[in-house]
Each structure stands twice: as structure tokens, then as C-alpha cells.
Design an enzyme around this catalytic site. Structure first.
Site, short mmCIF file in Angstrom:
data_model
loop_
_atom_site.label_atom_id
_atom_site.label_comp_id
_atom_site.label_asym_id
_atom_site.label_seq_id
_atom_site.Cartn_x
_atom_site.Cartn_y
_atom_site.Cartn_z
N TYR A 246 0.82 -1.22 0.00
CA TYR A 246 0.00 0.00 0.00
C TYR A 246 0.85 1.27 0.00
CZ TYR A 246 -4.41 -2.42 1.09
OH TYR A 246 -5.54 -3.20 1.04
N SER A 277 -1.67 -6.19 -7.19
CA SER A 277 -1.64 -5.05 -6.25
C SER A 277 -2.28 -5.50 -4.94
CB SER A 277 -2.47 -3.89 -6.81
OG SER A 277 -3.85 -4.21 -6.70
N ASP A 278 -1.98 -4.76 -3.86
CA ASP A 278 -2.78 -5.00 -2.66
C ASP A 278 -4.17 -4.42 -2.94
OD1 ASP A 278 -3.73 -5.72 -0.21
OD2 ASP A 278 -2.10 -4.84 0.94
N TRP A 279 -5.13 -4.89 -2.17
CA TRP A 279 -6.54 -4.60 -2.48
C TRP A 279 -6.86 -3.11 -2.34
CZ3 TRP A 279 -5.09 -9.02 -3.64
CH2 TRP A 279 -5.94 -10.00 -4.15
#
Ligand code: BGC
Length: 760
Positions: A246, A277-279
Site C-alpha cells: 500500500y 496489487s494489494d486490495w
């Protein structure tokens, strides 16, 4: 099911009118180029993101709106299916301590519980890659049987500071231990045909303002610590997926950082899987795709439109888009859904629990054991104090949580091992905890599953003292359990978290005063998610056992170690400092902003140190690299761990071989218990061009179980390149010539023997 059928029908209809449809063409490992040529631009854009595209309105795409989580309830995300080309959606689900999906489904009589395995910090304490891989395989088995293609774990950020709320998911303050542990879990998961996803790349070391914080890290610290563990995991285990983080890293959001992803991760480390990607992370989806963040989760309509627009206008090159599409497809052809695996929805949860308990026990760290207080004898009667004794913690909260059928308790497990636990003390705690949970009911009702419930506090000192006094005549040993949970999205506090609360200290003090006055011993069990302060109270009890958060089989694992059925052989993967003030990264934000509107996730200031940006001022001096080099006393050093038996390490024989050194030494069990021993090899470098830590871990190995009197030979290998440090001036790795001391330690502080190796 309906959604699936609708999707298939809609896509088939679309295929009929699509000018570039090739009816016979189906995705195969060998024809990805052809598939890419046959995909429409829209399909390509769909493939580089998740399917959480709420707001789609045209008929084909309505089917994928809200598709996320539909294939496996409670999973985190899916990729986009293109039925006409034989491209299935694949499912990704958390997390690092085991699969996290919804245990119950509407209108379905089956249950979908999973096993909570010991947390990453716990697994790393075993220093046993074979055991860790076995846990990974057990996690992979549950994913496979529940139809999950990729497990979103292991988490493997370096534990820069003990207050990071997600440290429990991560392995260590040391990159070698972290990298090899992550490699072992990944190998295990992938041995079941399920993808592992190492995360969060990189320098995601605090939760506060995690989506906006800029980690400002020197190139050397990055190379030697924060990227090094990922490099080791990539080289050793070839994980199928890597998740970006993030945070920003030196001013660039990691999922938008082309240099980080294409030059370093792929070019230098040789990563050839899919980058996700991170959420919900990243701010410029076009930049994410251009950077080589192959799949953006969980997807959004805004990102879809932006990428489509940029691809049409030429702002995003076809080459960059195809590059990501290719990586997504190459992952899909490895997955169980592509292979048509018919999952049973019936994983072997009994086996999962047994493996969880085995790993939990093997990872426990004995910190103190005066007068052989532990193991306790079955003839000794036990009184259990501390609310956690009656409510063991299996794991942390957030993405690292697991929906299980419940944690196995300590009392039932001890009783099963033939022990007798005082029921009057248990009843007193049951009454106290009931009142506590009534008091906390309205607060807990408002807390999401993500944050977890607030746990019962401890009884005041006087109440514990009276209870201990009353329990004294009928009991021989007192056990006090101290509990700590932490989780995603928040960092820990110094007071009442890193430091024990007044009531916890009062409980330890009261029980010790009463039992010691009668000459009876007290053992403290730490059931904790991260490092806590121990220096001020560790002299009080006779024994201290650090159980970390040992997973769902917590009670079984603890009873096995307390009873001596398993001899503890875990060692600390992090330093326990004397006080928080001794930690090198004093600029860690020691406040909790999670609910602070002024600094919520969606409010970005660029001014506030350690919230909007964090200078990694300590450079490479993290954990024991700092404490040993600057000679700062610690409560328990990195690598520390006792045993119920005693081992003797023989003189090491170090032999120069091509590209490095082979090391051999004997280990003998000289005590009365069977047990396992850990050999730790640190290297102390000569003075050279670069500043070096006093010593650094370069190799380690755990012996098999050795019976009393039994010996074995332990072999280690150190590569010449392992001695290198990163020179920022030349942007290269340097090995200085000179004498290197190969130091064999029982931990990072206490060296047993050393051998000098000369490098020319
Ligand atoms: C976490 C990830 C997790 C993802 C999906 C994020 O909030 O940072 O570790 O895998 O959610 O649940």
C-alpha cells in the site's frame, strides 16, 4: 451458479458478434501469444484487474459486476473469465495463517471452516524449513479442496519495529530467516498445485496511514534488508504471485514503480510470476499497468475506464498492456481451475489441526526455566491464572484471520494429557470474564470482524491475590497466561500493549508472591502476537514460555510443551529489547490513527513525519544488527531459546569450496530429554570500505530429534556472495578482502566458538 451461467451465456453471445473471435482457440500453456492476439482490447483490460467492477451496466459486463467472492464465498478476488477462449476466472483468498473464506453460505447445509495455523512469527521461531513447508502444504491442501487457486500469503515484511500491527503475519527482523521461512511456506503451498503470493512488496512496515505513508529508505537498507528477504524467497521457491504494498517507497507508490517491478524484481531477482496489487492500492491505474503490476485488485470501474482510455489513446502502450496480460495468463494455466480440478469442499481438517498443533508446539520458545520448573509432572496439580488461560488466542485479526470451528483450550488439553487443573480458579475466571464481556458487549457489537473483539481485561491485584491464596493448599504449580492480539490496519501502543498492563503485572506479582511464599513455582505463558516488555518482570516467575499465537491447536500445543511431550526448540526470530525506548526506529508512530478523522486513510497530508512519510533513519541497523553493534543490552536476544535438555556443539570445521565454504560440526544431546538443537552461524566482517553490523546471520540448521546421549553432524554452507554488502556509490555488491569471523552462537549475543576465514 446463476452468475456463472449468466456469465458464460453472455460471453458466448458476445463471442458470436465479436469480429476477432476464434471459436476453436482455447488457452493452453503453449499458445499464450495467439490468445493475446485474439483478445479484444476490452478483454485485455478486464484481465489486468479484478472483477469487483460495481456499476457496469451493459449486458455482458453486468455478469462480472460483483463477481468477486462469488466463486468461493469470502475469498478476496478473482480474475476475469473469457469463456470463448477457454480462460477461466481464478480465485485468490487470504491469508498467511491459513485460508480465510466464509464458513457458512446461505441456503447451503455444508460448512467451509478452515484451519488456523501458527502465525508467521511463530513459524519462523521453529527455524525449521521442513516443518514450515509441511504447514504450507496443509494450507495448500485446504485451498485446493475449497477451490482456491492462489493463497494470499505468506506475508514477509521485515519487523522493523515491534509496534507494527501486522508483525504477527511476518517472520522476522532478519532477512535470511524471513526469506527462507517464506520460501518454505511457498514451496509447501505450491506442492499442492496452489499458488503462493509473497507480500507486501516492499517496505510496508507500519499500518498507520498505510496507503499514503512514504517509506524513505536508503538503497543499502533496501537491498540488504527490505528487498533481500523477497529476493531470497523468489530465488528459492519461485512463488507464482507477488503482491505489491500500500505504501509509497521513496516517493513512488510501489505498484506504480516500474524500476522496482521490472528492473529489480524481474530483471535482478528473476521473478517470473504474476504481480498483483494489494486490495484497493495505487492511485494511477495506468501507471500501475505500465509499471508491470500485472493485476489490479479488487478492480474498479474507474480503473477499467482509465486503462481502456489510455490504451486507446496510446498513452499506455500495447506492449505494456500485453506484458501484464501475458503474466496473468501464465498464472492461470498453472491453476487448479484451468486444470479442471474437481474440488471436494471437504479438506482434511482433522489433519490440519494435527499439523497446526505440531507446528505450534515446535515453534514455542522457552525463555526461562529455573530449577527445571518445566515440564510439569502429571502428579503436580495446576492452578491457571490470567483470562487468556481460559481463552487462548490462535491468531491475529484482519486479512491474517482464519474462520475456524474454534481454538482448542488449555484446560481441556491439559486434562487430556492427564493433568488436573483447579476448577475453583477456573470458575472464578469464568465469572469474571462473563462480567467483562457483558461490560464490553455494546462496544464489541459495533466492532467489525476485521478488528476483532476487545478481550476481557485482567482481575485487579487484590482479587488475584485472594484467589491465589485460596488455591494454594490444593495446587503445586501456578501458570499465568498473558495474551496479546494485534491486527491489520492499526499499529500497537507502547502502554498497555508493548508494556504489560497494570493488571497483568499485578496478576504475575500476586501469584508469584503467594506461591513463592509456600515454595511453589510459577510459570508464565506468553500467548502473544509480537514482542512485549519482559525485563521489568521476568525475574518474578520461575519459568517463561513464549507460545506466540500457535494456531487453532493452541491448547494441544501448549499442553504438549508444558508436559514435556514436546521439548521446546524454538528460538526468537526477533529481539526482545529491555525497553521500547531502546528500539532503534524511535520515529515509529506510537499512536493509533485508525479512527482519527483527521488522518483517516483518505486524508493525505505530506507534512507529518512518520505518518505521511517515515525516514528509515536507522538504515541497516535494525533488530540485532543494531543492538549488537551499538552494544545495547537486551532482555532476550535474537536467536535465543532454551531447551529441557543440554546440547554440546563440537568445534566447527570450515572448508573452502568453489564459491564459498562448507561447514560441519557435531551436536550432542548431553541431557536427560530428547530434543532438537539449532545451529546458528553469524559472520563478523573485517573493517573495510563499508560500515558493517557487529555480526549477521548467514546460515542455520536444526538437528533432528536427538535422544539423550545421541549425536549428529550438522552441515551448513556459506556462499562468498553472502558476505557482500551493498555499496551505494558503485550501485553494486562488495566483498571486502580480509579476515571474516565465522561465529557459532546460541543466539546473536552469545557466541560459543569462532573460526577465521580469510578472503583475498
Ligand atoms: C491486505 C492484504 C490482503 C488483501 C485481500 C488487504 O487489506 O493488506 O494482505 O491479502 O487485503 O484481503
Amino acid at each position: 451458479m446463476n452468475i456463472l451461467r449468466t456469465t458464460a451465456a453472455a460471453l458466448a453471445a458476445l463471442a458470436l458478434v465479436s469480429s476477432c473471435s476464434t471459436p476453436q482457440l482455447r488457452l493452453k500453456p503453449g499458445n499464450i501469444d495467439k490468445i493475446i492476439a485474439a483478445l479484444t482490447l476490452e478483454e485485455k483490460v478486464h484481465l489486468v484487474m479484478g472483477t469487483n467492477l460495481k456499476g457496469f451496466s451493459d449486458s455482458a459486463e453486468v455478469a462480472v459486476a460483483g463477481y468477486t467472492g462469488k466463486l468461493v464465498k469470502g475469498s478476496a478476488g478473482t480474475t476475469y473469465p473469457v469463456e470463448r477462449l477457454g480462460i477461466p476466472a481464478i480465485v485468490m483468498a487470504d491469508g498467511p495463517a491459513g485460508l480465510r473464506i466464509n464458513p457458512l453460505r446461505d441456503g447451503d447445509s455444508l460448512t467451509y471452516y478452515c484451519t488456523a495455523y501458527p502465525i508467521g512469527l511463530s513459524l519462523a521461531s521453529s527455524w525449521d524449513n521442513e516443518l514450515i513447508a509441511k504447514v504450507g502444504a496443509a494450507m495448500g491442501h485446504e485451498c485446493r479442496e475449497y477451490g482456491v487457486d492462489v493463497l494470499l500469503g505468506p506475508g514477509m515484511n521485515i519487523q522493523r519495529n515491534p509496534l507494527c500491527g501486522r508483525n504477527f503475519e511476518y517472520f522476522s527482523e532478519d532477512p535470511l530467516l524471513s526469506g527462507l521461512s517464506a520460501a518454505a511456506v511457498s514451496r509447501g503451498i505450491q506442492s499442492e498445485g496452489v499458488g503462493a503470493c509473497i507480500k507486501h512488496f516492499a517496505a510496508n512496515n507500519q499500518e498507520i496511514n498505510r496507503m499514503y505513508n512514504d517509506s524513505r529508505v536508503s538503497e543499502r537498507a533496501l537491498r540488504e534488508l527490505y528487498l533481500r528477504n523477497f529476493e531470497i524467497a523468489v530465488r528459492e521457491a519461485d512463488p507464482w504471485v507477488l503482491m505489491t504494498s500500500y505504501n509509497y517507497l521513496n516517493g513512488v507508490q510501489t505498484s506504480e514503480d516500474r524500476h522496482l517491478l521490472k528492473d529489480i524484481l524481474r530483471g535482478e531477482f528473476g521473478f517470473d510470476g504474476m504481480v498483483v496489487s494489494d486490495w484497493g492500492s495505487g492511485y494511477d491505474p495506468v501507471a500501475q499497468i505500465a509499471a508491470g503490476n500485472d493485476n489490479i485488485q479488487s478492480g474498479s470501474l474507474k480503473a477499467y475506464n482509465a486503462i481502456l482510455e489510455a490504451a486507446r489513446s496510446g498513452e499506455l502502450s500495447e506492449e505494456d498492456l500485453d506484458y501484464c496480460v501475458r503474466n496473468v495468463l501464465e498464472l492461470i494455466v498453472k491453476c487448479i481451475r484451468y486444470k479442471g480440478y474437481e474440488f471436494s469442499n471437504k479438506p482434511d481438517l482433522a489433519r490440519g489441526l494435527a499439523i497446526s498443533a505440531e507446528a505450534g508446539a515446535e515453534s514455542m520458545v522457552l525463555l526461562k526455566n529455573d530449577d527445571a520448573t518445566l515440564p510439569v509432572l502429571r502428579s503436580q496439580k495446576l492452578a491457571l491464572f490470567g483470562t487468556t488461560s481460559y481463552d487462548l488466542i490462535s491468531g491475529g485479526t484482519g486479512a491474517g484471520d482464519v474462520n475456524t470451528t474454534g481454538t482448542v483450550g488449555l484446560v481441556e488439553s491439559l486434562e487430556q494429557e492427564g493433568f488436573c487443573c483447579d476448577s475453583t480458579v477456573a470458575e472464578a475466571y469464568a465469572g469474571f470474564m462473563k462480567a467483562e464481556y457483558e461490560r464490553l458487549a455494546s462496544i464489541n457489537a459495533k466492532r467489525s470482524w476485521w478488528l476483532g473483539k476487545i478481550r476481557a481485561l485482567e482481575m485487579p491485584y487484590e482479587a488475584v491475590k485472594a484467589l491465589a491464596q485460596a488455591s494454594l493448599p490444593g495446587n503445586d504449580v501456578a501458570i499465568v497466561t498473558i495474551g496479546r492480539r494485534s491486527g491489520e490496519g492499526t499499529d500497537r501502543h507502547i502502554d498497555d500493549d508493548f508494556n504489560l498492563t497494570a493488571e497483568e503485572l499485578g496478576t504475575i506479582r500476586a501469584v508469584c508472591e503467594v506461591y513463592h511464599a509456600a515454595g511453589k513455582p510459577v510459570a508464565v505463558v506468553l500467548n502473544i502476537a509480537g514482542v512485549v516488555e519482559t525485563a521489568s518482570w521476568k525475574d518474578l516467575p520461575d519459568a517463561i514460555l513464549n507460545a506466540w499465537l500457535p494456531g487453532q491447536g493452541a491448547g494441544i500445543a501448549l499442553a504438549q510443551v508444558l508436559s514435556g511431550k514436546v521439548n521446546p526448540s524454538g528460538h526468537l526470530p526477533v529481539t526482545f529489547p529491555v525497553a521500547y525506548a531502546d528500539v532503534p526506529s524511535q520515529n515509529f508512530p506510537a499512536l493509533n490513527l485508525f479512527f482519527d478523522r483527521n488522518h483517516s486513510w483518505f486524508h493525505y497530508e505530506t507534512e507529518t513525519p512518520n505518518i505521511d512519510y517515515t525516514e528509515y533513519e536507522e538504515g541497516i541497523y535494525v533488530g540485532y544488527r543494531y543492538f549488537q553493534t551499538k552494544d545495547v543490552p537486551v532482555s532476550y536476544p535474537f536467536g535465543y531459546g532454551m531447551s529441557y535438555t543440554e546440547f554440546v556443539q563440537g568445534e566447527p570445521v570450515v572448508k573452502a569450496v568453489k564459491g564459498g565454504w562448507d561447514v560441519e560440526l557435531s551436536v550432542k544431546n548431553n541431557g536427560g530429554f530428547g530434543g532438537r538443537h539449532l545451529v546458528q552461524l553469524y559472520v563478523s566482517a573485517p573493517e573495510g570500505a563499508l560500515d558493517k553490523p557487529a555480526r549477521e546471520l548467514k546460515a542455520y540448521a536444526k538437528t533432528p530429534l536427538l535422544a539423550p546421549g545421541q549425536s549428529c553432524t550438522v552441515k551448513l554452507h556459506v556462499k562468498r556472495s553472502d558476505l557482500a554488502s551493498y555499496d551505494e556509490a558503485s550501485a553494486s555488491w562488495l566483498v571486502d578482502a580480509g579476515d571474516y569471523r565465522f561465529q557459532f552462537g546460541s543466539n546473536a549475543r552469545d557466541i560459543i566458538s569462532e573460526t577465521v576465514v580469510t578472503v583475498r
